[in-house]
Motif scaffolding. Structure first.
Motif, PDB file in Angstrom:
ATOM      1  N   MET A   1       0.986  -1.102   0.001  1.00 47.12           N
ATOM      2  CA  MET A   1       0.021  -0.108   0.024  1.00 47.12           C
ATOM      3  C   MET A   1       0.899   1.245  -0.025  1.00 47.12           C
ATOM      4  SD  MET A   1      -3.002   1.101  -0.174  1.00 47.12           S
ATOM      5  CE  MET A   1      -3.726  -0.681  -0.151  1.00 47.12           C
ATOM      6  N   ARG A   2       2.018   1.138   0.833  1.00 47.36           N
ATOM      7  CA  ARG A   2       2.859   2.411   0.558  1.00 47.36           C
ATOM      8  C   ARG A   2       3.373   2.664  -0.892  1.00 47.36           C
ATOM      9  NH1 ARG A   2       7.898   0.954   3.123  1.00 47.36           N
ATOM     10  NH2 ARG A   2       8.484   3.161   3.178  1.00 47.36           N
ATOM     11  N   GLU A   3       3.597   1.869  -1.661  1.00 49.49           N
ATOM     12  CA  GLU A   3       4.129   1.806  -2.912  1.00 49.49           C
ATOM     13  C   GLU A   3       3.018   2.686  -3.726  1.00 49.49           C
ATOM     14  OE1 GLU A   3       4.426  -1.099  -1.747  1.00 49.49           O
ATOM     15  OE2 GLU A   3       6.488  -0.983  -1.164  1.00 49.49           O
ATOM     16  N   LEU A   4       1.707   2.110  -3.406  1.00 51.49           N
ATOM     17  CA  LEU A   4       0.627   2.667  -4.289  1.00 51.49           C
ATOM     18  C   LEU A   4       0.413   4.194  -3.935  1.00 51.49           C
ATOM     19  CD1 LEU A   4      -2.147   2.520  -5.939  1.00 51.49           C
ATOM     20  CD2 LEU A   4      -3.301   1.927  -3.829  1.00 51.49           C
ATOM     21  N   ILE A   5       0.478   4.766  -2.620  1.00 49.58           N
ATOM     22  CA  ILE A   5       0.375   5.917  -2.131  1.00 49.58           C
ATOM     23  C   ILE A   5       1.435   6.607  -2.843  1.00 49.58           C
ATOM     24  CG2 ILE A   5       0.332   7.465  -0.186  1.00 49.58           C
ATOM     25  CD1 ILE A   5      -0.771   5.145   1.529  1.00 49.58           C
ATOM     26  N   GLU A   6       2.696   6.306  -2.741  1.00 49.24           N
ATOM     27  CA  GLU A   6       3.769   7.053  -3.499  1.00 49.24           C
ATOM     28  C   GLU A   6       3.526   7.166  -4.931  1.00 49.24           C
ATOM     29  OE1 GLU A   6       7.256   5.055  -2.365  1.00 49.24           O
ATOM     30  OE2 GLU A   6       7.422   6.061  -0.323  1.00 49.24           O
ATOM     31  N   THR A   7       3.125   6.324  -5.560  1.00 52.43           N
ATOM     32  CA  THR A   7       2.756   6.235  -6.830  1.00 52.43           C
ATOM     33  C   THR A   7       1.789   7.199  -7.225  1.00 52.43           C
ATOM     34  OG1 THR A   7       3.240   3.935  -7.182  1.00 52.43           O
ATOM     35  CG2 THR A   7       2.026   4.959  -9.159  1.00 52.43           C
ATOM     36  N   ILE A   8       0.814   7.517  -6.466  1.00 49.61           N
ATOM     37  CA  ILE A   8      -0.280   8.534  -6.509  1.00 49.61           C
ATOM     38  C   ILE A   8       0.131   9.952  -6.458  1.00 49.61           C
ATOM     39  CG2 ILE A   8      -2.565   9.450  -5.948  1.00 49.61           C
ATOM     40  CD1 ILE A   8      -3.358   6.217  -5.205  1.00 49.61           C
ATOM     41  N   VAL A   9       0.858  10.296  -5.447  1.00 58.65           N
ATOM     42  CA  VAL A   9       1.180  11.350  -4.873  1.00 58.65           C
ATOM     43  C   VAL A   9       2.519  11.872  -5.786  1.00 58.65           C
ATOM     44  CG1 VAL A   9       2.171  12.698  -3.062  1.00 58.65           C
ATOM     45  CG2 VAL A   9       0.453  11.148  -2.607  1.00 58.65           C
ATOM     46  N   LYS A  10       3.446  11.151  -6.006  1.00 59.58           N
ATOM     47  CA  LYS A  10       4.802  11.718  -6.667  1.00 59.58           C
ATOM     48  C   LYS A  10       4.572  12.484  -7.975  1.00 59.58           C
ATOM     49  CE  LYS A  10       8.376   8.857  -4.551  1.00 59.58           C
ATOM     50  NZ  LYS A  10       9.256   7.894  -4.740  1.00 59.58           N
ATOM     51  N   PRO A  11       3.503  12.000  -8.877  1.00 61.71           N
ATOM     52  CA  PRO A  11       3.312  12.871 -10.116  1.00 61.71           C
ATOM     53  C   PRO A  11       2.812  14.357  -9.745  1.00 61.71           C
ATOM     54  CG  PRO A  11       2.516  10.757 -10.363  1.00 61.71           C
ATOM     55  CD  PRO A  11       2.930  10.649  -9.010  1.00 61.71           C
ATOM     56  N   LYS A  53      -8.992  13.468  -0.075  1.00 67.37           N
ATOM     57  CA  LYS A  53     -10.281  12.452  -0.039  1.00 67.37           C
ATOM     58  C   LYS A  53     -10.079  11.317  -1.076  1.00 67.37           C
ATOM     59  CE  LYS A  53     -15.179  12.079   0.094  1.00 67.37           C
ATOM     60  NZ  LYS A  53     -16.329  12.771   0.217  1.00 67.37           N
ATOM     61  N   ALA A  54      -9.631  11.578  -2.041  1.00 74.81           N
ATOM     62  CA  ALA A  54      -9.471  10.610  -3.193  1.00 74.81           C
ATOM     63  C   ALA A  54      -8.278   9.557  -2.880  1.00 74.81           C
ATOM     64  CB  ALA A  54      -9.325  11.245  -4.755  1.00 74.81           C
ATOM     65  N   ILE A  55      -7.185  10.101  -2.290  1.00 69.88           N
ATOM     66  CA  ILE A  55      -6.254   9.218  -1.917  1.00 69.88           C
ATOM     67  C   ILE A  55      -6.586   8.327  -0.709  1.00 69.88           C
ATOM     68  CG2 ILE A  55      -3.983   9.114  -0.858  1.00 69.88           C
ATOM     69  CD1 ILE A  55      -3.279  12.041  -2.267  1.00 69.88           C
ATOM     70  N   ARG A  56      -7.246   8.941   0.049  1.00 67.18           N
ATOM     71  CA  ARG A  56      -7.711   8.122   1.224  1.00 67.18           C
ATOM     72  C   ARG A  56      -8.690   6.950   0.763  1.00 67.18           C
ATOM     73  NH1 ARG A  56      -7.698  13.416   4.197  1.00 67.18           N
ATOM     74  NH2 ARG A  56      -6.155  13.262   5.716  1.00 67.18           N
ATOM     75  N   THR A  57      -9.792   7.470  -0.109  1.00 69.12           N
ATOM     76  CA  THR A  57     -10.541   6.259  -0.593  1.00 69.12           C
ATOM     77  C   THR A  57     -10.019   5.316  -1.062  1.00 69.12           C
ATOM     78  OG1 THR A  57     -12.346   8.120  -1.115  1.00 69.12           O
ATOM     79  CG2 THR A  57     -12.505   5.825  -2.013  1.00 69.12           C
ATOM     80  N   VAL A  58      -8.909   5.372  -1.938  1.00 62.02           N
ATOM     81  CA  VAL A  58      -8.186   4.287  -2.329  1.00 62.02           C
ATOM     82  C   VAL A  58      -7.505   3.414  -1.683  1.00 62.02           C
ATOM     83  CG1 VAL A  58      -6.204   3.698  -4.069  1.00 62.02           C
ATOM     84  CG2 VAL A  58      -7.901   5.491  -4.875  1.00 62.02           C
TER      85      VAL A  58
END
Length: 78
Positions: A1-11, A53-58
């Motif tokens: 899950m950590r990698e998913l959050i980083e993948t969403i946020v970095k761009p 909110k979208a990041i939290r939902t995912v």
């Protein structure tokens, strides 16, 4: 899950090298602490908190399918 959050946020941010996710887990909950550069806080939170909110939902959807634990996402500036 950590990698998913980083993948969403970095761009989304101007300083992707500053993005870091720490995990703290108890028997009832999982807490993800998302660290971003102070200048990027507004981009990660978004207008009226929509991006956060979208990041939290995912995050919640991913953990809910894997485990029956409460999930918390904290956004912290460095």
């Amino acid at each position: 899950m950590r990698e998913l959050i980083e993948t969403i946020v970095k761009p989304l941010v101007d300083h992707p090298e500053s993005v870091r996710v720490e995990t703290a887990e108890t028997e009832r909950s999982i807490t993800y602490r998302l660290f971003v550069d102070k200048d990027d806080m507004g981009k990660v939170i978004g207008k009226q908190g929509r991006v956060a909110k979208a990041i939290r939902t995912v995050t919640f959807a991913g953990v809910a399918t894997q485990q029956q634990k409460r999930t918390v996402l904290e956004i912290v500036d460095q």
